[in-house]
Design an enzyme around this catalytic site. Sequence first.
Site, short mmCIF file in Angstrom:
data_model
loop_
_atom_site.label_atom_id
_atom_site.label_comp_id
_atom_site.label_asym_id
_atom_site.label_seq_id
_atom_site.Cartn_x
_atom_site.Cartn_y
_atom_site.Cartn_z
N ASP A 91 0.86 -1.19 0.00
CA ASP A 91 0.00 0.00 0.00
C ASP A 91 0.90 1.24 0.00
O ASP A 91 1.55 1.55 1.01
CB ASP A 91 -0.90 0.02 1.25
CG ASP A 91 -1.99 -1.05 1.21
OD1 ASP A 91 -1.89 -1.99 0.39
OD2 ASP A 91 -2.93 -0.95 2.02
N LYS A 153 -6.79 3.33 -2.97
CA LYS A 153 -7.12 3.29 -1.53
C LYS A 153 -7.39 4.71 -1.07
O LYS A 153 -6.60 5.62 -1.36
CB LYS A 153 -5.97 2.64 -0.77
CG LYS A 153 -6.10 2.66 0.75
CD LYS A 153 -4.98 1.85 1.42
CE LYS A 153 -4.91 2.10 2.91
NZ LYS A 153 -3.83 1.35 3.58
N LYS A 182 -10.07 0.17 -2.14
CA LYS A 182 -9.92 -0.10 -0.70
C LYS A 182 -10.35 1.15 0.05
O LYS A 182 -9.75 2.22 -0.12
CB LYS A 182 -8.47 -0.47 -0.37
CG LYS A 182 -8.23 -0.67 1.14
CD LYS A 182 -6.84 -1.23 1.42
CE LYS A 182 -6.51 -1.23 2.92
NZ LYS A 182 -5.19 -1.80 3.22
O1 LIG Z 1 -5.13 1.58 6.14
C1 LIG Z 1 -5.61 1.59 7.20
C2 LIG Z 1 -5.80 2.65 8.18
O2 LIG Z 1 -4.61 3.08 8.76
C3 LIG Z 1 -6.77 2.18 9.21
O3 LIG Z 1 -7.35 3.29 9.79
P1 LIG Z 1 -8.20 3.19 11.14
O4 LIG Z 1 -7.20 2.96 12.24
O5 LIG Z 1 -8.87 4.52 11.23
O6 LIG Z 1 -9.16 2.05 11.02
#
Ligand SMILES: O=C[C@H](O)COP(=O)(O)O
Length: 226
Positions: A91, A153, A182
């Site tokens: 990513d 994403k 994503k």
């Molecule tokens: O890619 C993922 C994010 O860092 C997840 O974010 P979050 O901690 O707000 O669920």
Amino acid sequence: MDPKQILRHCDHTLLRPTATWPEIRQVCDDALAFGCASACIPPAYIRQAAGHVGNELKLCTVIGFPNGSSTTAVKVFETEDAIRGGADEIDMVINLGWVKEERWDDVLGELRAVKASCQGRILKVIVEACLLDRTEKIRLCRLITEAGADYIKTSTGFSTGGATREDVALFRAHIGPEVKIKAAGGIRTLEDAADFLLLGADRLGTSAIVSLVKAAEEGKQTTADL
Ligand SMILES: O=C[C@H](O)COP(=O)(O)O
């Protein structure tokens, strides 16, 4: 939507800067136990995590994270290093300054370079949608499609905003049919998670959904034991 169906689309995520190996190991164990698509963890822990999970679980990591401003050469090196360590999915955060300067050739060149360094593994391109206007988002949908990346994403989860329903719908309308979405950042309920999937997201980046399902299951067990 059945929680099990939601979990299959989740990259169970721990990217907090202070995360320790015992916490990351727990995320890997939970991602495996709850049937998640992957565990998404910091690059420095990929090799250790790969040794822990073997081939049982896909490992995802982040490149140029969270600001996207490292050079293309550094992003390529980070990608190659992560893959050597055992990462299955990459990513990467785009260079947002280049977007603001409309340096589209540079953005595309970087996407192509990182895609090539993925050696066939999945590349998700983090655009940090909360910092972009509609025109920039549409332009990036086209560039990401042109570069042959696998996913767009929405967010890092470390900026001013996370995934929104509007962005997922906008991306769906402007990416090529082979590019997936994503949704990540700020997904805190099963209802939100289901909505994003119904709107066309294929993956969810989330640090919260597994804990919610786990707590619900533990609650049920407690009730049954009474
Ligand atoms: O890619 C993922 C994010 O860092 C997840 O974010 P979050 O901690 O707000 O669920």
